[in-house]
Write a protein that holds these residues in place. Structure first.
Motif, PDB file in Angstrom:
ATOM      1  N   ALA A 112       0.856  -1.189   0.000  1.00 20.92           N
ATOM      2  CA  ALA A 112       0.000   0.000   0.000  1.00 20.92           C
ATOM      3  C   ALA A 112       0.887   1.232   0.000  1.00 20.92           C
ATOM      4  CB  ALA A 112      -0.928   0.020   1.218  1.00 20.92           C
ATOM      5  N   VAL A 113       0.287   2.375  -0.270  1.00 16.87           N
ATOM      6  CA  VAL A 113       0.940   3.669  -0.100  1.00 16.87           C
ATOM      7  C   VAL A 113       0.197   4.392   1.011  1.00 16.87           C
ATOM      8  CG1 VAL A 113       1.325   5.932  -1.131  1.00 16.87           C
ATOM      9  CG2 VAL A 113       1.832   3.862  -2.439  1.00 16.87           C
ATOM     10  N   CYS A 114       0.952   4.917   1.984  1.00 16.06           N
ATOM     11  CA  CYS A 114       0.363   5.530   3.174  1.00 16.06           C
ATOM     12  C   CYS A 114       0.681   7.024   3.196  1.00 16.06           C
ATOM     13  CB  CYS A 114       0.901   4.850   4.426  1.00 16.06           C
ATOM     14  SG  CYS A 114       0.117   5.409   5.956  1.00 16.06           S
ATOM     15  N   VAL A 115      -0.362   7.864   3.271  1.00 19.26           N
ATOM     16  CA  VAL A 115      -0.207   9.318   3.213  1.00 19.26           C
ATOM     17  C   VAL A 115      -1.173   9.976   4.193  1.00 19.26           C
ATOM     18  CG1 VAL A 115       0.545   9.327   0.801  1.00 19.26           C
ATOM     19  CG2 VAL A 115      -1.901   9.467   1.334  1.00 19.26           C
ATOM     20  N   TYR A 116      -0.994  11.278   4.383  1.00 18.89           N
ATOM     21  CA  TYR A 116      -1.978  12.072   5.106  1.00 18.89           C
ATOM     22  C   TYR A 116      -3.241  12.227   4.263  1.00 18.89           C
ATOM     23  CZ  TYR A 116       1.218  13.669   8.826  1.00 18.89           C
ATOM     24  OH  TYR A 116       2.053  13.740   9.919  1.00 18.89           O
ATOM     25  N   HIS A 117      -4.350  12.574   4.942  1.00 18.21           N
ATOM     26  CA  HIS A 117      -5.626  12.732   4.246  1.00 18.21           C
ATOM     27  C   HIS A 117      -5.527  13.699   3.065  1.00 18.21           C
ATOM     28  CE1 HIS A 117      -9.745  13.660   3.275  1.00 18.21           C
ATOM     29  NE2 HIS A 117      -9.485  14.926   3.509  1.00 18.21           N
ATOM     30  N   THR A 118      -4.769  14.771   3.223  1.00 14.92           N
ATOM     31  CA  THR A 118      -4.662  15.788   2.177  1.00 14.92           C
ATOM     32  C   THR A 118      -4.265  15.197   0.829  1.00 14.92           C
ATOM     33  OG1 THR A 118      -4.032  17.436   3.824  1.00 14.92           O
ATOM     34  CG2 THR A 118      -3.494  17.933   1.538  1.00 14.92           C
ATOM     35  N   PHE A 119      -3.492  14.102   0.849  1.00  9.33           N
ATOM     36  CA  PHE A 119      -2.943  13.557  -0.387  1.00  9.33           C
ATOM     37  C   PHE A 119      -3.595  12.237  -0.808  1.00  9.33           C
ATOM     38  CE2 PHE A 119       0.436  16.164   1.519  1.00  9.33           C
ATOM     39  CZ  PHE A 119       0.583  17.087   0.502  1.00  9.33           C
ATOM     40  N   VAL A 120      -4.695  11.866  -0.166  1.00  2.00           N
ATOM     41  CA  VAL A 120      -5.361  10.618  -0.531  1.00  2.00           C
ATOM     42  C   VAL A 120      -5.807  10.644  -1.991  1.00  2.00           C
ATOM     43  CG1 VAL A 120      -7.418   9.192  -0.157  1.00  2.00           C
ATOM     44  CG2 VAL A 120      -6.082   9.979   1.801  1.00  2.00           C
ATOM     45  N   ALA A 121      -6.501  11.697  -2.400  1.00  2.00           N
ATOM     46  CA  ALA A 121      -7.005  11.757  -3.779  1.00  2.00           C
ATOM     47  C   ALA A 121      -5.863  11.750  -4.779  1.00  2.00           C
ATOM     48  CB  ALA A 121      -7.873  13.001  -3.958  1.00  2.00           C
ATOM     49  N   THR A 122      -4.765  12.436  -4.461  1.00  2.00           N
ATOM     50  CA  THR A 122      -3.594  12.441  -5.341  1.00  2.00           C
ATOM     51  C   THR A 122      -3.035  11.039  -5.512  1.00  2.00           C
ATOM     52  OG1 THR A 122      -3.007  14.686  -4.653  1.00  2.00           O
ATOM     53  CG2 THR A 122      -1.269  13.372  -5.648  1.00  2.00           C
ATOM     54  N   ALA A 123      -2.903  10.309  -4.395  1.00  2.00           N
ATOM     55  CA  ALA A 123      -2.355   8.955  -4.451  1.00  2.00           C
ATOM     56  C   ALA A 123      -3.298   8.001  -5.167  1.00  2.00           C
ATOM     57  CB  ALA A 123      -2.058   8.459  -3.035  1.00  2.00           C
ATOM     58  N   VAL A 124      -4.593   8.127  -4.922  1.00  2.00           N
ATOM     59  CA  VAL A 124      -5.562   7.256  -5.592  1.00  2.00           C
ATOM     60  C   VAL A 124      -5.456   7.419  -7.102  1.00  2.00           C
ATOM     61  CG1 VAL A 124      -8.030   6.889  -5.991  1.00  2.00           C
ATOM     62  CG2 VAL A 124      -7.176   7.108  -3.660  1.00  2.00           C
ATOM     63  N   GLU A 125      -5.361   8.650  -7.568  1.00  6.57           N
ATOM     64  CA  GLU A 125      -5.250   8.893  -9.007  1.00  6.57           C
ATOM     65  C   GLU A 125      -3.937   8.345  -9.557  1.00  6.57           C
ATOM     66  OE1 GLU A 125      -6.086   9.798 -12.795  1.00  6.57           O
ATOM     67  OE2 GLU A 125      -7.484   9.887 -11.084  1.00  6.57           O
ATOM     68  N   ALA A 126      -2.833   8.548  -8.835  1.00  6.25           N
ATOM     69  CA  ALA A 126      -1.529   8.086  -9.299  1.00  6.25           C
ATOM     70  C   ALA A 126      -1.429   6.569  -9.342  1.00  6.25           C
ATOM     71  CB  ALA A 126      -0.428   8.664  -8.408  1.00  6.25           C
ATOM     72  N   LEU A 127      -2.214   5.884  -8.507  1.00  5.43           N
ATOM     73  CA  LEU A 127      -2.154   4.411  -8.426  1.00  5.43           C
ATOM     74  C   LEU A 127      -3.285   3.738  -9.195  1.00  5.43           C
ATOM     75  CD1 LEU A 127      -1.262   4.089  -4.632  1.00  5.43           C
ATOM     76  CD2 LEU A 127       0.261   3.658  -6.572  1.00  5.43           C
ATOM     77  N   ARG A 128      -4.098   4.512  -9.891  1.00  3.65           N
ATOM     78  CA  ARG A 128      -5.262   3.955 -10.580  1.00  3.65           C
ATOM     79  C   ARG A 128      -4.844   2.819 -11.522  1.00  3.65           C
ATOM     80  NH1 ARG A 128      -9.992   6.024 -10.420  1.00  3.65           N
ATOM     81  NH2 ARG A 128      -9.173   8.101  -9.841  1.00  3.65           N
ATOM     82  N   GLY A 129      -5.528   1.693 -11.405  1.00  3.00           N
ATOM     83  CA  GLY A 129      -5.253   0.541 -12.251  1.00  3.00           C
ATOM     84  C   GLY A 129      -4.129  -0.357 -11.775  1.00  3.00           C
ATOM     85  N   SER A 130      -3.439   0.030 -10.704  1.00  2.00           N
ATOM     86  CA  SER A 130      -2.288  -0.760 -10.227  1.00  2.00           C
ATOM     87  C   SER A 130      -2.681  -1.852  -9.257  1.00  2.00           C
ATOM     88  CB  SER A 130      -1.273   0.165  -9.544  1.00  2.00           C
ATOM     89  OG  SER A 130      -1.805   0.675  -8.325  1.00  2.00           O
ATOM     90  N   GLY A 131      -3.858  -1.724  -8.627  1.00  2.00           N
ATOM     91  CA  GLY A 131      -4.247  -2.668  -7.586  1.00  2.00           C
ATOM     92  C   GLY A 131      -3.633  -2.359  -6.239  1.00  2.00           C
ATOM     93  N   ILE A 132      -2.898  -1.250  -6.123  1.00  2.00           N
ATOM     94  CA  ILE A 132      -2.264  -0.874  -4.858  1.00  2.00           C
ATOM     95  C   ILE A 132      -3.231   0.003  -4.077  1.00  2.00           C
ATOM     96  CG2 ILE A 132      -0.292   0.266  -3.770  1.00  2.00           C
ATOM     97  CD1 ILE A 132       1.239  -0.177  -6.402  1.00  2.00           C
ATOM     98  N   PRO A 133      -3.612  -0.381  -2.861  1.00  2.00           N
ATOM     99  CA  PRO A 133      -4.523   0.457  -2.077  1.00  2.00           C
ATOM    100  C   PRO A 133      -3.818   1.662  -1.476  1.00  2.00           C
ATOM    101  CG  PRO A 133      -3.897  -1.481  -0.825  1.00  2.00           C
ATOM    102  CD  PRO A 133      -3.291  -1.650  -2.186  1.00  2.00           C
TER     103      PRO A 133
END
Length: 330
Positions: A112-133
């Motif tokens: 997984a990738v672990c971030v603060y709430h502020t960057f959740v949407a950024t990480a979700v978009e960057a990981l789209r299609g990878s299967g990484i939560p």
């Protein structure tokens, strides 16, 4: 672990998540009966690194599994969307392609990738299609001193932004005061706010005073529905240690034996070398078995561990240690 055609060990496929732990009613009798023999715990963990050695291709395979069980983390005050996007790129390809090819291993990614709430949407978009939560630290991380309603809203906001895992922190005063009902109620509320997102409960063990408190808090959080129990925020003076980890994994084993559900474990903070990661993998194998050697039940909280593991893998392939800048983490 499976053997690829070249005879070297490759990691087996892994499931994304184990069955949720529904929790159970708070059993104060069970909690108060907890006893911890500190000297026995310390003797066990002192001998652990020498009890089992992992060499050559098997060491490479175990290190690849450590990468798969890694929550690649950035929790700095100077985080930006750019640094989070770079971290997500490393999460998608944590080991250089030439090394994986030499090892005869298909592409792997972190847990997984672990971030603060502020960057959740950024990480979700960057990981789209990878299967990484994406995992979000929450509930007033790291101190956990925000008002309870704000903590619940923070969890809900991260889930709404796409976080599949929430790392919550407990209110340490509940454990220090022995108010186990308050701790149970708090974590139960957090679990409800998480909805379908898996909840990892951070005990901040370095601030709980005694190993007995660690064991009791572990049980209470599992009774309240924690899917994982986690040692530390990484911000305390004392973070993950083998004695604390042994107490927690034995609480997991006892919970499984009595209630029937598998709860995951996440050591975080201070695990920086490949050799240290092997110690924790050995602990999990010996205390809980092979089921806990997969990312659905075991994670490392790590920010700098990956670089040393990649250096060790290059040494296995080439026989030489490389400079750390050849393995940028983020």
């Amino acid at each position: 672990m499976k053997e690829p055609k070249n005879g070297r060990s490759a990691p087996a496929p892994v499931a994304p998540h184990a069955e949720r732990n529904p929790g159970c009613p708070l059993d104060l009798g069970w909690v108060e009966d907890v006893r911890v023999n500190r000297s026995a715990i310390e003797r066990r963990t002192a001998t652990l690194p020498g009890r089992r050695t992992v060499k050559q291709e098997w060491q490479a395979a175990w290190l690849l599994r450590a990468i798969q069980c890694m929550d690649l983390t950035t929790l700095s005050g100077d985080d930006t969307p750019g640094t989070v996007q770079r971290l997500c790129g490393k999460a998608r390809q944590p080991v250089r392609a030439d090394l994986l090819e030499a090892l005869g291993v298909p592409g792997i990614h972190v847990g997984a990738v672990c971030v603060y709430h502020t960057f959740v949407a950024t990480a979700v978009e960057a990981l789209r299609g990878s299967g990484i939560p994406v995992a979000a630290v929450s509930t007033g991380f790291p101190a956990g001193l925000n008002p309870h309603p704000l903590k619940l809203r923070e969890i809900s906001a991260s889930v709404a932004d796409g976080a599949a895992e929430i790392d919550i922190v407990i209110s340490r005063q509940h454990a220090l005061n022995g108010d186990w009902q308050a701790l149970y109620d708090e974590v139960r509320d957090f679990r409800e706010a998480c909805g379908d997102a898996h909840m990892k409960t951070i005990l901040a063990t370095g601030e709980l005073g005694t190993l007995r408190n660690v064991a009791k808090a572990s049980l209470v959080c599992m009774m309240a529905g924690a899917d994982f129990i986690k040692t530390s925020t990484g911000k305390e003076t004392a973070n993950a240690t083998l004695p604390v980890s042994l107490v927690m994994v034995r609480a997991i084993r006892e919970y499984h034996e009595r209630i029937g559900y598998n709860v995951g474990f996440k050591p975080a903070g201070g695990i920086k070398t490949a050799k240290q990661s092997l110690d924790w993998l050995i602990l999990m194998k010996e205390e809980l078995g092979d089921d806990w050697l997969r990312p659905d039940l075991f994670r490392f909280g790590a920010s700098s561990l990956l670089g040393d593991i990649e250096r060790q893998l290059e040494h296995f392939v080439t026989g030489q240690y490389s400079a750390s800048f050849r393995h940028p983490m983020a």
